[in-house]
Design a protein around this motif. Structure first.
Motif, short mmCIF file in Angstrom:
data_model
loop_
_atom_site.label_atom_id
_atom_site.label_comp_id
_atom_site.label_asym_id
_atom_site.label_seq_id
_atom_site.Cartn_x
_atom_site.Cartn_y
_atom_site.Cartn_z
N THR A 5 37.63 40.20 34.99
CA THR A 5 36.90 41.41 34.58
C THR A 5 37.66 42.14 33.48
OG1 THR A 5 35.90 43.50 35.28
CG2 THR A 5 37.93 42.85 36.39
N ARG A 10 36.63 45.49 33.19
CA ARG A 10 36.21 46.86 33.51
C ARG A 10 37.44 47.77 33.61
NH1 ARG A 10 35.23 50.53 37.35
NH2 ARG A 10 36.20 49.36 39.05
N ASN A 68 39.57 48.54 36.98
CA ASN A 68 39.03 47.60 37.97
C ASN A 68 39.98 47.37 39.14
OD1 ASN A 68 40.50 44.82 37.70
ND2 ASN A 68 40.31 45.62 35.62
N TYR A 106 29.60 41.22 41.02
CA TYR A 106 28.74 42.09 40.22
C TYR A 106 27.30 41.60 40.40
CZ TYR A 106 32.78 43.96 37.50
OH TYR A 106 33.95 44.58 37.09
N SER A 149 31.18 37.66 37.75
CA SER A 149 31.16 38.51 36.55
C SER A 149 30.86 37.63 35.34
CB SER A 149 32.52 39.18 36.36
OG SER A 149 33.52 38.20 36.13
#
Ligand SMILES: Cc1cc2nc3c(=O)[nH]c(=O)nc-3n(C[C@H](O)[C@H](O)[C@H](O)COP(=O)(O)O)c2cc1C
Length: 196
Positions: free
Chosen positions: A16, A18, A21, A83, A88
């Motif tokens: 990821t 993000r 995260n 996700y 992901s």
């Protein structure tokens, strides 16, 4: 794990980008467990080394670095957050950047899934197992799913759940045990046979 065979090198890949995260908090425990056992670790964070979509052209160093890291690894640990009931897009992009045919072919691969929900990362782990098998990697049994991850770690990455920590660390130990028992003995035997 025991203390032999320090030629082992494990690639650990974060699935990821993000910001903030939680998957990286679980990955940090896996890396810590490997290093505590004297194993050389290469980590790949796609936020720091951007990848390319298939067919895209660019001068990013990410795709080449990733491929070299995986090529030289004795084993690969892939992580993904859950996700929308699946893997992901980032971990899929990682796999797409590993070539077709894939440099993951023939590699031992261990899987770690991380989810906020109580069901855990079951769906993403099933998908990731299927994709890794498809590209020819040796997917180790016992993928680890972290459920309710926001109760398992605090925001600073401290693990608050001893049992979950044990499970997460087992991703590292299972990989190293497999490499020591099934890959290194075969390599050693090959060297002996070629020398005789
Ligand atoms: C786009 C998106 C979709 C998500 N879908 C799910 C889901 O289907 N099931 C679930 O348990 N958590 C879901 N989550 C929550 C993540 O599992 C949660 O953020 C967890 O901390 C792991 O992801 P992280 O590494 O990005 O933190 C979703 C989060 C995002 C950003």
């Amino acid at each position: 794990m025991n203390d032999t065979s320090e030629d082992i090198r494990i690639a650990v890949i974060l699935g990821t980008t993000r910001p903030g995260n939680y998957t990286s908090k679980a990955v940090a425990l896996v890396v810590d467990e490997l290093q505590a056992n004297g194993i050389a670790v290469d980590t790949f964070d796609p936020a720091e080394m951007p990848l390319l979509s298939p067919g895209a052209v660019g001068d990013n160093l990410g795709p080449e670095r990733l491929r070299e890291m995986v090529k030289s690894a004795s084993g690969v640990i892939l992580s993904t957050p859950e996700y929308h009931g699946g893997i992901s897009s980032t971990i899929k992009l990682v796999i797409e950047n590993l070539g077709f045919p894939s440099v993951l072919a023939g590699k031992p691969v261990a899987l770690l899934g991380v989810a906020a929900g109580r069901i855990g990362a079951i769906k993403s782990l099933e998908q990731l197992r299927s994709i890794c098998s498809h590209v020819g990697s040796i997917v180790l049994p016992g993928p680890v799913s972290v459920a309710g991850v926001r109760q398992v770690f605090d925001e600073d990455g401290r693990c608050l759940d001893g049992e979950a920590e044990k499970q997460i660390r087992s991703v590292a130990t299972k990989m190293v045990d497999y490499v020591r028992q099934s890959v290194c003995p075969a390599q050693c035997l090959e060297v002996l046979v070629r020398a005789s």
